[in-house]
Motif scaffolding. Structure first.
Motif, PDB file in Angstrom:
ATOM      1  N   LEU A 148      -0.884  27.940  -8.215  1.00  0.00           N
ATOM      2  CA  LEU A 148      -0.552  26.276  -7.146  1.00  0.00           C
ATOM      3  C   LEU A 148       0.655  26.072  -7.198  1.00  0.00           C
ATOM      4  O   LEU A 148       1.521  25.991  -7.853  1.00  0.00           O
ATOM      5  CB  LEU A 148      -1.558  25.969  -8.629  1.00  0.00           C
ATOM      6  N   GLY A 149       0.640  24.160  -6.388  1.00  0.00           N
ATOM      7  CA  GLY A 149       1.829  23.414  -5.980  1.00  0.00           C
ATOM      8  C   GLY A 149       1.583  22.468  -6.893  1.00  0.00           C
ATOM      9  O   GLY A 149       0.480  22.256  -7.217  1.00  0.00           O
ATOM     10  N   PRO A 150       1.826  21.479  -7.096  1.00  0.00           N
ATOM     11  CA  PRO A 150       2.372  20.605  -8.411  1.00  0.00           C
ATOM     12  C   PRO A 150       1.039  19.721  -7.916  1.00  0.00           C
ATOM     13  O   PRO A 150       0.426  19.610  -9.120  1.00  0.00           O
ATOM     14  CB  PRO A 150       3.608  19.526  -8.450  1.00  0.00           C
ATOM     15  N   GLY A 151       0.869  19.402  -6.762  1.00  0.00           N
ATOM     16  CA  GLY A 151      -0.392  18.176  -6.644  1.00  0.00           C
ATOM     17  C   GLY A 151      -1.725  19.434  -7.372  1.00  0.00           C
ATOM     18  O   GLY A 151      -2.169  18.532  -8.003  1.00  0.00           O
ATOM     19  N   GLU A 152      -1.412  20.416  -6.597  1.00  0.00           N
ATOM     20  CA  GLU A 152      -3.018  21.221  -7.040  1.00  0.00           C
ATOM     21  C   GLU A 152      -3.402  21.627  -8.777  1.00  0.00           C
ATOM     22  O   GLU A 152      -3.742  21.046  -9.060  1.00  0.00           O
ATOM     23  CB  GLU A 152      -2.567  22.599  -6.890  1.00  0.00           C
ATOM     24  N   ARG A 153      -1.928  21.542  -9.187  1.00  0.00           N
ATOM     25  CA  ARG A 153      -1.772  22.380 -10.851  1.00  0.00           C
ATOM     26  C   ARG A 153      -1.810  20.358 -11.429  1.00  0.00           C
ATOM     27  O   ARG A 153      -3.349  20.667 -12.640  1.00  0.00           O
ATOM     28  CB  ARG A 153      -0.158  22.395 -11.810  1.00  0.00           C
ATOM     29  N   ASP A 154      -1.453  19.175 -10.398  1.00  0.00           N
ATOM     30  CA  ASP A 154      -2.045  17.537 -11.888  1.00  0.00           C
ATOM     31  C   ASP A 154      -3.335  17.903 -11.787  1.00  0.00           C
ATOM     32  O   ASP A 154      -4.342  17.004 -11.932  1.00  0.00           O
ATOM     33  CB  ASP A 154      -0.723  16.793 -10.723  1.00  0.00           C
ATOM     34  N   ARG A 155      -3.761  17.832 -10.539  1.00  0.00           N
ATOM     35  CA  ARG A 155      -5.521  17.511 -10.428  1.00  0.00           C
ATOM     36  C   ARG A 155      -6.146  18.147 -10.933  1.00  0.00           C
ATOM     37  O   ARG A 155      -7.261  18.057 -11.116  1.00  0.00           O
ATOM     38  CB  ARG A 155      -5.425  18.009  -8.271  1.00  0.00           C
ATOM     39  N   LEU A 156      -6.102  19.745 -10.828  1.00  0.00           N
ATOM     40  CA  LEU A 156      -6.522  20.465 -12.015  1.00  0.00           C
ATOM     41  C   LEU A 156      -7.249  20.184 -13.571  1.00  0.00           C
ATOM     42  O   LEU A 156      -7.480  20.620 -14.280  1.00  0.00           O
ATOM     43  CB  LEU A 156      -6.411  22.370 -11.561  1.00  0.00           C
ATOM     44  N   ALA A 157      -5.277  19.787 -13.930  1.00  0.00           N
ATOM     45  CA  ALA A 157      -5.140  19.152 -14.598  1.00  0.00           C
ATOM     46  C   ALA A 157      -6.065  18.236 -15.223  1.00  0.00           C
ATOM     47  O   ALA A 157      -6.883  17.689 -16.561  1.00  0.00           O
ATOM     48  CB  ALA A 157      -3.836  18.493 -15.604  1.00  0.00           C
ATOM     49  N   ALA A 158      -5.961  17.232 -14.169  1.00  0.00           N
ATOM     50  CA  ALA A 158      -6.901  16.210 -14.779  1.00  0.00           C
ATOM     51  C   ALA A 158      -8.668  16.403 -14.774  1.00  0.00           C
ATOM     52  O   ALA A 158      -9.291  15.995 -15.416  1.00  0.00           O
ATOM     53  CB  ALA A 158      -6.233  14.868 -13.551  1.00  0.00           C
ATOM     54  N   ALA A 159      -8.677  17.280 -13.443  1.00  0.00           N
ATOM     55  CA  ALA A 159     -10.363  18.273 -14.344  1.00  0.00           C
ATOM     56  C   ALA A 159     -10.845  18.441 -15.377  1.00  0.00           C
ATOM     57  O   ALA A 159     -11.538  18.216 -15.490  1.00  0.00           O
ATOM     58  CB  ALA A 159     -10.315  18.019 -12.300  1.00  0.00           C
ATOM     59  N   LEU A 160      -9.735  19.571 -15.422  1.00  0.00           N
ATOM     60  CA  LEU A 160      -9.586  20.143 -16.838  1.00  0.00           C
ATOM     61  C   LEU A 160      -9.537  19.174 -17.903  1.00  0.00           C
ATOM     62  O   LEU A 160     -11.306  18.774 -19.061  1.00  0.00           O
ATOM     63  CB  LEU A 160      -9.227  20.503 -17.073  1.00  0.00           C
TER      64      LEU A 160
END
Length: 166
Positions: A141-153
């Motif tokens: 995952l790229g940084p943006g994907e990590r942030d979005r995944l963290a927010a969704a979780l």
């Protein structure tokens, strides 16, 4: 992307085309990742002579700030484990010289769990390596994907009633 969960989804779509099996795509992948990550983290910590529960104790005390101690009650809230699990874990860690139990001068019925100098050295040495290992686990995952995944979780955890530790 074809992975083990996609194969399961394909089978369910074939066998039960009238059912929405899409939740399996998320829940199944999270559960699979959890098992894979649990093993990877356990193996990594084992290379450093620690069990995951011991790392949890060290990191909970370390992030509490100086003097790196918590009452047993505060520790239970911060670590989210059972009293019995903490007692056994702290006993083992005290035997290894990583923590001590000290009477709480403010409340004779209470005990404080404190990092020893050796425990502080261990957590300060292992923590950066642990974080690098966790970053490696997220390599896809790229940084943006990590942030979005963290927010969704985080949203899912909140919806399930998970509350922040204070």
């Amino acid at each position: 992307m074809a992975d083990a969960v996609e194969a399961v989804l394909d089978q369910w779509r074939r066998e039960c085309p009238d059912l929405d099996v899409s939740p399996i795509g998320v829940v199944g992948r999270i559960m699979r990742l959890s098992r894979l990550w649990d093993k990877a983290i356990k193996d990594f910590l084992g290379e450093h002579g620690l069990e995951p529960g011991e790392f949890d104790v060290l990191s909970t005390l370390r992030r509490s700030g100086e003097p790196y101690e918590l009452t047993a009650g505060a520790f239970l809230k911060a670590s989210l484990v059972t009293t019995g699990a903490i007692t056994l874990r702290v006993d083992r860690m005290a035997a290894k010289g990583l923590v001590t139990r000290e009477p709480d001068p403010a409340d004779r019925r209470s005990v404080k769990i404190r990092l020893t100098p050796r425990g502080l050295e261990v957590i300060d040495r292992v923590l950066p390596l642990h974080l690098a290992n966790e970053a490696r686990l997220l390599d896809g995952l790229g940084p943006g994907e990590r942030d979005r995944l963290a927010a969704a979780l985080a949203a899912l955890l909140e919806a399930r009633g998970d509350t922040p530790v204070r």
